[in-house]
Design a protein around this motif. Structure first.
Motif, short mmCIF file in Angstrom:
data_model
loop_
_atom_site.label_atom_id
_atom_site.label_comp_id
_atom_site.label_asym_id
_atom_site.label_seq_id
_atom_site.Cartn_x
_atom_site.Cartn_y
_atom_site.Cartn_z
N UNK A 97 6.05 7.69 -5.84
CA UNK A 97 4.88 8.09 -6.11
C UNK A 97 3.94 6.82 -5.28
N UNK A 98 3.93 5.68 -6.03
CA UNK A 98 2.91 4.65 -5.46
C UNK A 98 3.32 4.31 -4.05
N UNK A 99 4.58 4.32 -3.51
CA UNK A 99 4.70 4.07 -2.18
C UNK A 99 3.98 5.27 -1.40
N UNK A 100 4.46 6.26 -1.58
CA UNK A 100 3.73 7.55 -0.95
C UNK A 100 2.20 7.44 -0.73
N UNK A 101 1.61 7.11 -1.74
CA UNK A 101 0.08 7.02 -1.71
C UNK A 101 -0.23 5.80 -0.87
N UNK A 102 0.41 4.85 -1.10
CA UNK A 102 -0.01 3.24 -0.44
C UNK A 102 0.47 3.51 1.16
#
Length: 328
Positions: A282-287
């Motif tokens: 999730x964090x990588x996708x948003x970043x």
């Protein structure tokens, strides 16, 4: 009243499976497009799908009509038990926890029997209708999700399979390949976001029940097919928009895979596919792709899920009416 429970459970399973089968076949092309949109990753300099129109054109150009039905086999295999388990548990919990108070008549004005009548499902208790519907929806969603997650992993792999790489030939081959190369845990990738997505049915089904109550009003006539379709469509659209991000995360997790022995890159080395969890993904996708990436494929998903749910619920309601009218 106790003797009637197995009858309603069986009817619920048959009606639920029938509704899921018809809906899954009718909306498979939209499911393929949505899944490809969810799975595409932003890579600098790499050509990929640019949107709904681009995805449809690419599938039609390279795969033809057959490409729009890729993954239909595991989809059907998944929907049949999913809806059968879902409606059986949903109906069973409502019947169990919705029993009338001791000494109360099932025909009392303070009590509305929860099993499927000719008019469709009614609230189990006027005092606590939402709590019972939410409990039933969430428990049923958890049971069906845990039982059928392996089939959804196979379906997602099929739908996102590159046209240049025929990794899985059919459903059984996909199951064996995933098992041999990645083990049992691979079949449960994306399970956590799927369980978090139970909030979806916790919104959809209670809202659907309430819309039917409002539509029914004081009338004793069965709800029309048009009214059932409208109630289902509104409930599904509301739930989809509210809880959609979990679907994108689930698809990303399900498409993570370990390399096969002959899965080589252009320099002859085995490709490395990292296995990451929910928070990291999730964090990588948003970043990398921004917050809007959590809603990739939302529009095509609404085009798919709203009619899918409407067809499923209408088929279910009509089958339940038919089955209940034939059962003494």
């Amino acid at each position: 009243m106790q003797s009637g429970k197995p009858k309603w459970t069986t009817n619920s399973m048959i009606a639920g499976a029938g509704g899921g089968l018809i809906a899954s076949v009718a909306t498979c092309p939209l499911d393929v497009v949505k899944t490809k949109l969810q799975a595409q990753r932003f890579v600098q300099g790499q050509i990929g799908y640019e949107g709904i129109a681009g995805t449809i054109k690419t599938i039609a150009k390279y795969d033809g009509l057959r490409g729009f039905y890729r993954g239909l086999g595991p989809t059907i295999l998944g929907y049949l038990p999913t809806w059968a388990i879902y409606f059986a548990v949903y109906d069973g919990i409502k019947s169990t926890f919705g029993e009338p108070p001791l000494g109360a008549s099932s025909k009392s004005k303070d009590w509305i029997y929860p099993a499927a009548q000719v008019k469709g499902y009614q609230p189990a208790m006027r005092e606590h209708p939402w709590s019972l519907h939410i409990l039933s929806a969430m428990a049923a969603g958890a049971c069906s999700t845990i039982c059928t997650n392996p089939l959804w992993v196979i379906k997602t792999r099929f739908m996102t399979q590159s046209r240049d790489e025929i990794r899985y030939r059919h459903t059984w081959d996909a199951a064996l390949t995933i098992y041999r190369s990645e083990g049992i845990p691979a079949f449960y990738r994306g399970l956590l976001p799927s369980l978090l997505g139970i909030a979806h049915v916790a919104v959809q089904f209670p809202l659907y029940e309430q819309l039917k109550i409002w539509a029914q009003g004081d009338s004793d006539e069965p709800l029309t097919s048009r009214t059932i379709l409208l109630c289902s469509a509104i409930a599904k659209m509301t739930a989809s928009v509210t809880t959609y991000p979990h679907e994108v995360i689930r698809t990303r997790l399900q498409t993570q895979r370990l390399p096969l022995a002959d899965d080589l890159s252009s320099d002859g080395m085995i490709r490395r596919h990292s296995k990451r969890g929910l928070i990291y993904t999730t964090a990588k996708l948003i970043r990398k792709e921004g917050w809007t990436s959590l809603y990739k494929g939302l529009s095509i998903n609404l085009l798919r899920t709203v009619p899918n749910s409407a067809v499923t619920m209408l088929t279910y309601e009509l089958l339940m009416r038919h089955l209940s009218s034939r059962t003494p």
